[in-house]
Design an enzyme around this catalytic site. Structure first.
Site, PDB file in Angstrom:
ATOM      1  N   HIS A 111      63.080 126.430 155.138  1.00  0.00           N
ATOM      2  CA  HIS A 111      64.426 126.069 154.679  1.00  0.00           C
ATOM      3  C   HIS A 111      65.176 127.340 154.255  1.00  0.00           C
ATOM      4  CE1 HIS A 111      63.714 121.595 154.503  1.00  0.00           C
ATOM      5  NE2 HIS A 111      62.481 122.067 154.621  1.00  0.00           N
ATOM      6  N   TYR A 118      55.173 126.611 147.678  1.00  0.00           N
ATOM      7  CA  TYR A 118      56.508 127.054 147.254  1.00  0.00           C
ATOM      8  C   TYR A 118      56.381 128.233 146.291  1.00  0.00           C
ATOM      9  CZ  TYR A 118      58.855 122.668 148.812  1.00  0.00           C
ATOM     10  OH  TYR A 118      59.365 121.616 149.523  1.00  0.00           O
TER      11      TYR A 118
END
Lengths: 383, 179
Positions: A73, A343
């Site tokens: 992303h 993440y």
């Protein structure tokens, strides 16, 4: 042995005494045991283990390394606004964000690929990441996508899927046989991908609806825990993007349309919580829950400001889905801990790297007559 | 024989912290390698780190009130220097590792959740470069703490099995110290 000795004699190791050698040997064995257990726990003795670093390494192998950008992303834009809670969520969760009132929100729209310079028409999944910040310092972060199901059930399957999607060095294209083998081994993924393909993507970010996909648990003031999933449902009407644009037009057309849309009027999304029933899978994001499950609308998100990624804004937030306030808890979905871990690695790597400006820039001043191109279907939105 | 012991409260603090720090080092190295266990280990890691930070402060104060017994009179100078230096290093790292952890979470603008709605305030403003630097420092300092812990363990066992000078018993004894 313990007859009179000169002072300090017991500290002399030379000449070696058998008892001293035995003691040193025992000490060495204990140390080797502790150090070995430590190395084993850290994964240093198991090179095949899927660690969080190896997971992000595979994203980098697939997309290349783009310093300063998220490993997935990667192309996005920052938005801010507020969430107005209607109080309907308090029966499910004691989180402060669901008490009647308004809380500030910092968000980010992005496309679901790890290449920050990819033209928008070569991307598919759009995502919205949100950080709700009620007074008192607690925070709720969520990263949600405009697809009905997640393509994989486990982090290991995700890792395999990335491997199967990688370009074959011989042809420069993914090997269809590898993807076939993956789907044969993972029928749940074949099913989820079918669901994803069954519904066209919307024409833009503004009229897309974003789903948590992972299940969570809401815990209310009485300690009652309820399995939930959530959706940020666009107030702008859904318009299908058919066929997918392939002409090389504005490479940032999705983002530029979003910026133009937001400069006309704030964007709104309804936060809808779906309540799972006993037996609904909470550990399998490839399976949507049946359509008849109770849905509770708990408030409205309004996004009224858009800006390019920069220091201290959404760029520097890790939208870790397990940054949760009291009243929202993880489910047994195996993707959640893995997302949190991966993440964290992506965030740590990019935080220390030199930053390059995002492809997506917001014009400083925007007059109504000089707007970025708006796709024709976007003009049908509500005011 | 000079069988002086640490005061009972000092021994309690020592062994409590020994268990906590050893657990913490294993939780830390394990969680950064894991996908499935990352979240639950992290949710122990933060409150345990804060507990260690509080206890090391208590311990430093206690050390002034209840000083440790003297080292054996015949212990050679180089071993004394090594003992004092390694203890100083252990104290420094017991403070530094949790403080750097707290600072690093602050710089990343993570909420520093201890349990439920309990959290700590940030001690640094948000800054991604600070975060990256402190995150590396946290690992390096934690590995240094593990190394000094190993040296401490090696020294303790050598006192017990090789030197047999009562130093190990001064901390390892469970009996009440003689006044």
């Amino acid at each position: 042995m313990n007859e009179q000795q000169p002072p300090g004699a017991r500290y002399r190791l030379w000449p070696p005494h058998p008892r001293a050698l035995a003691g040193l040997g025992a000490t060495g064995l204990v140390l080797a045991g502790v150090a070995g257990a430590f190395a084993y726990t850290g994964g240093f003795l198991s090179p095949g283990k899927l660690t969080q670093s190896r997971f992000i390494d595979r994203f980098q192998a697939l997309n290349g390394v783009h310093p300063g950008f998220r490993r997935n992303h990667a192309k996005g834009v920052c938005v801010t606004g507020s969430f107005a809670s209607n109080g309907a969520g308090t029966r499910l969760s004691r989180a402060a964000v669901f008490a009647p009132g308004s809380v500030p929100v910092i968000g980010r729209f992005a496309v679901g690929i790890g290449k920050p310079f990819m033209p928008d028409n070569e991307t598919e999944v759009r995502s919205l990441a949100l950080s709700f910040r009620p007074a008192g310092g607690e925070e709720w972060r969520t990263g949600i996508n405009d697809i009905p199901a997640f393509p994989v059930r486990t982090p290991e399957a995700f890792y395999e899927l990335m491997g199967a999607s990688a370009a074959d060095p011989a042809t420069g294209k993914p090997d269809p046989a590898r993807m076939q083998a993956f789907l044969a081994a993972h029928p749940e993924s074949a099913h989820a991908l079918g669901l994803i393909r069954a519904r066209p993507f919307s024409t833009g970010f503004a009229n897309a609806s974003y789903n948590s996909l992972d299940a969570f648990r809401f815990v209310n003031a009485g300690g009652i825990s309820t399995p939930v999933r959530w959706t940020l449902a666009a107030v702008d009407p859904y318009v299908a993007q058919t066929p997918a644009p392939d002409a090389p037009r504005d490479p940032n057309y999705l983002f530029d349309a979003l910026i133009a849309r937001m400069q006309q009027a704030p964007l709104q999304y309804r936060l809808v919580v779906t309540i799972g029933r006993p037996g609904d899978p909470t550990n399998d994001a490839t399976q949507p829950w049946p359509a008849d499950r109770e849905r509770v609308e708990v408030g409205t998100l309004t996004l009224d400001h858009v800006e390019a990624e920069g220091p201290g804004n959404c760029r520097d937030i890790n939208y870790d889905p397990l940054v949760l306030p009291d009243g929202i808890a993880p489910s047994d979905d195996p993707l959640l801990s893995a997302r949190s871990a991966a993440y964290s690695v992506s965030f740590t790597r990019r935080a220390g790297e030199e930053k390059t400006p995002s492809q997506v820039q917001v014009p400083e001043t925007q007059t109504p007559s000089a707007q970025a191109p708006v796709t024709p279907s976007d003009t049908g939105k509500g005011s | 024989m000079t069988a002086q012991r640490f005061p009972a409260f000092s021994r309690l603090l020592h062994w409590l912290m020994a268990a906590m720090i050893l657990a913490m080092l294993f939780i830390g190295i394990g969680m950064v390698a894991s996908l499935a266990d990352y979240h639950w280990l992290l949710s122990i890691h933060r409150p345990l780190g804060v507990a260690i930070l509080v206890l090391v402060a208590v311990r430093l104060v206690n050390r002034q009130i209840n000083p440790p017994p003297p080292l054996p009179a015949d212990m050679p100078a180089h071993l004394r220097i090594a003992a004092h230096a390694s203890h100083g290093l252990l104290y420094a790292l017991m403070f530094a590792v949790p403080l750097v952890g707290w600072a690093m979470l602050s710089a990343a603008r993570y909420p520093i959740v201890l349990y439920g709605a309990w959290q700590l305030p940030p001690i640094l403003p948000q800054n991604d470069m600070f975060y990256a630097w402190l995150r590396s420092a946290h690992t390096v300092l934690a590995l240094a703490l593990f190394a000094v812990f190993l040296a401490h363990l090696a020294a303790a066992l050598t006192h017990a099995f090789v030197f047999r000078d009562g130093v190990f018993q001064s901390m390892a004894s469970v009996r009440r110290a003689k006044a």
